[in-house]
Motif scaffolding. Sequence first.
Motif, PDB file in Angstrom:
ATOM      1  N   MET A   1       0.857  -1.201   0.000  1.00  0.00           N
ATOM      2  CA  MET A   1       0.000   0.000   0.000  1.00  0.00           C
ATOM      3  C   MET A   1       0.889   1.247   0.000  1.00  0.00           C
ATOM      4  N   LEU A   2       0.570   2.202  -0.833  1.00  0.00           N
ATOM      5  CA  LEU A   2       1.330   3.441  -0.896  1.00  0.00           C
ATOM      6  C   LEU A   2       0.940   4.330   0.275  1.00  0.00           C
ATOM      7  N   LYS A   3       1.910   4.628   1.137  1.00  0.00           N
ATOM      8  CA  LYS A   3       1.597   5.365   2.355  1.00  0.00           C
ATOM      9  C   LYS A   3       1.366   6.846   2.086  1.00  0.00           C
ATOM     10  N   HIS A   4       2.314   7.476   1.448  1.00  0.00           N
ATOM     11  CA  HIS A   4       2.269   8.927   1.348  1.00  0.00           C
ATOM     12  C   HIS A   4       1.082   9.447   0.542  1.00  0.00           C
ATOM     13  N   PRO A   5       0.794   8.899  -0.621  1.00  0.00           N
ATOM     14  CA  PRO A   5      -0.389   9.383  -1.345  1.00  0.00           C
ATOM     15  C   PRO A   5      -1.671   9.232  -0.542  1.00  0.00           C
ATOM     16  N   THR A   6      -1.795   8.139   0.196  1.00  0.00           N
ATOM     17  CA  THR A   6      -2.996   7.930   1.000  1.00  0.00           C
ATOM     18  C   THR A   6      -3.076   8.957   2.117  1.00  0.00           C
ATOM     19  N   LEU A   7      -1.957   9.186   2.780  1.00  0.00           N
ATOM     20  CA  LEU A   7      -1.929  10.189   3.848  1.00  0.00           C
ATOM     21  C   LEU A   7      -2.264  11.575   3.303  1.00  0.00           C
ATOM     22  N   ASN A   8      -1.690  11.916   2.177  1.00  0.00           N
ATOM     23  CA  ASN A   8      -1.954  13.220   1.583  1.00  0.00           C
ATOM     24  C   ASN A   8      -3.434  13.379   1.260  1.00  0.00           C
ATOM     25  N   LEU A   9      -4.041  12.329   0.742  1.00  0.00           N
ATOM     26  CA  LEU A   9      -5.450  12.388   0.387  1.00  0.00           C
ATOM     27  C   LEU A   9      -6.328  12.534   1.630  1.00  0.00           C
ATOM     28  N   LEU A  10      -5.998  11.783   2.682  1.00  0.00           N
ATOM     29  CA  LEU A  10      -6.760  11.897   3.930  1.00  0.00           C
ATOM     30  C   LEU A  10      -6.670  13.311   4.503  1.00  0.00           C
ATOM     31  N   GLN A  11      -5.477  13.876   4.448  1.00  0.00           N
ATOM     32  CA  GLN A  11      -5.285  15.225   4.968  1.00  0.00           C
ATOM     33  C   GLN A  11      -6.008  16.259   4.108  1.00  0.00           C
ATOM     34  N   GLN A  12      -5.987  16.069   2.798  1.00  0.00           N
ATOM     35  CA  GLN A  12      -6.694  16.984   1.908  1.00  0.00           C
ATOM     36  C   GLN A  12      -8.203  16.953   2.147  1.00  0.00           C
ATOM     37  N   LEU A  13      -8.707  15.786   2.512  1.00  0.00           N
ATOM     38  CA  LEU A  13     -10.137  15.633   2.781  1.00  0.00           C
ATOM     39  C   LEU A  13     -10.509  16.076   4.194  1.00  0.00           C
ATOM     40  N   GLY A  14      -9.541  16.511   4.972  1.00  0.00           N
ATOM     41  CA  GLY A  14      -9.819  16.949   6.332  1.00  0.00           C
ATOM     42  C   GLY A  14     -10.059  15.811   7.299  1.00  0.00           C
ATOM     43  N   LEU A  15      -9.548  14.637   6.998  1.00  0.00           N
ATOM     44  CA  LEU A  15      -9.736  13.455   7.843  1.00  0.00           C
ATOM     45  C   LEU A  15      -8.487  13.253   8.697  1.00  0.00           C
ATOM     46  N   ALA A  16      -8.250  14.195   9.597  1.00  0.00           N
ATOM     47  CA  ALA A  16      -7.021  14.170  10.395  1.00  0.00           C
ATOM     48  C   ALA A  16      -6.963  12.956  11.312  1.00  0.00           C
ATOM     49  N   GLY A  17      -8.097  12.576  11.878  1.00  0.00           N
ATOM     50  CA  GLY A  17      -8.122  11.413  12.753  1.00  0.00           C
ATOM     51  C   GLY A  17      -7.776  10.141  12.011  1.00  0.00           C
ATOM     52  N   MET A  18      -8.320   9.988  10.814  1.00  0.00           N
ATOM     53  CA  MET A  18      -8.009   8.809  10.007  1.00  0.00           C
ATOM     54  C   MET A  18      -6.549   8.819   9.570  1.00  0.00           C
ATOM     55  N   ALA A  19      -6.021   9.992   9.250  1.00  0.00           N
ATOM     56  CA  ALA A  19      -4.617  10.090   8.849  1.00  0.00           C
ATOM     57  C   ALA A  19      -3.704   9.660   9.993  1.00  0.00           C
ATOM     58  N   GLU A  20      -4.033  10.096  11.204  1.00  0.00           N
ATOM     59  CA  GLU A  20      -3.234   9.722  12.368  1.00  0.00           C
ATOM     60  C   GLU A  20      -3.292   8.214  12.597  1.00  0.00           C
ATOM     61  N   ALA A  21      -4.494   7.638  12.503  1.00  0.00           N
ATOM     62  CA  ALA A  21      -4.655   6.199  12.703  1.00  0.00           C
ATOM     63  C   ALA A  21      -3.965   5.411  11.597  1.00  0.00           C
TER      64      ALA A  21
END
Length: 248
Positions: A1-21
């Motif tokens: 699984m690609l970590k950084h693109p997923t994290l960037n997308l979560l952060q762009q969507l305002g899903l900070a809790g999901m990004a942290e988890a």
Amino acid sequence: MLKHPTLNLLQQLGLAGMAEAFTRLADNDESDNLSHAEWLALLLDHEASWRNNKRLALRLRNAKLHHPAVPEDIIRRAPREYDRSILDLLVAGDWIRKHENCAIVGPTGIGKSWLACALGHKACRDNHSVLYVRMPTLLQSLEQARGIGSLPARLKSLSAAELLILDDYGLQPIDGNAPHYLLEILEGRYGRRSTLVTSQFPVAKWHEKISDPTYADAILDRLVHNAHRLEMSGESMRRLRQSAEIQT
């Protein structure tokens, strides 16, 4: 699984809790054994908790509680006496959902303000908007608001809080324009919101603290008749702390 693109997308969507988890799970080798559904469930659960905590922090900040008190710290064996069944009812919080009021009375230093703030903290946890204000400060600020033309907006904001904590009722005379201000606040809240009042004076003496008897009747009718009353007695907590500090 690609970590950084997923994290960037979560952060762009305002899903900070999901990004942290996501970061925690991705760095945990044991998470490799989780199914896609389990991954998603953990991410969603963390996002929900993160949002709830953020909302609670905002409610507490807006409440401006005077003491950092929480209901878990209520010491039932402290040298204070009160009806514990009433306290349990207040902590449960149904009275706020029913738009009922509360009066906490007792001598100075007994812990009324602290207890009111603990109940305010619990109300914030229960997703209620709360506002704490000392009565002397409130009446002074309303007079100032009248002078600059912002009184209607100030009264409206006081009517909006689901729980309004008025601390130190009767500490100074309620005269001049103050009876009118107080009646306007309570009229806007009656049957729609809950008000908690603390005072070192028994409820029977509240009427005489208001200079205009007609206003006093109207104010107490909207404040007292549906109020749960918690009467506190015992030694001053403030005096006990001072004595302990001297001994140490």
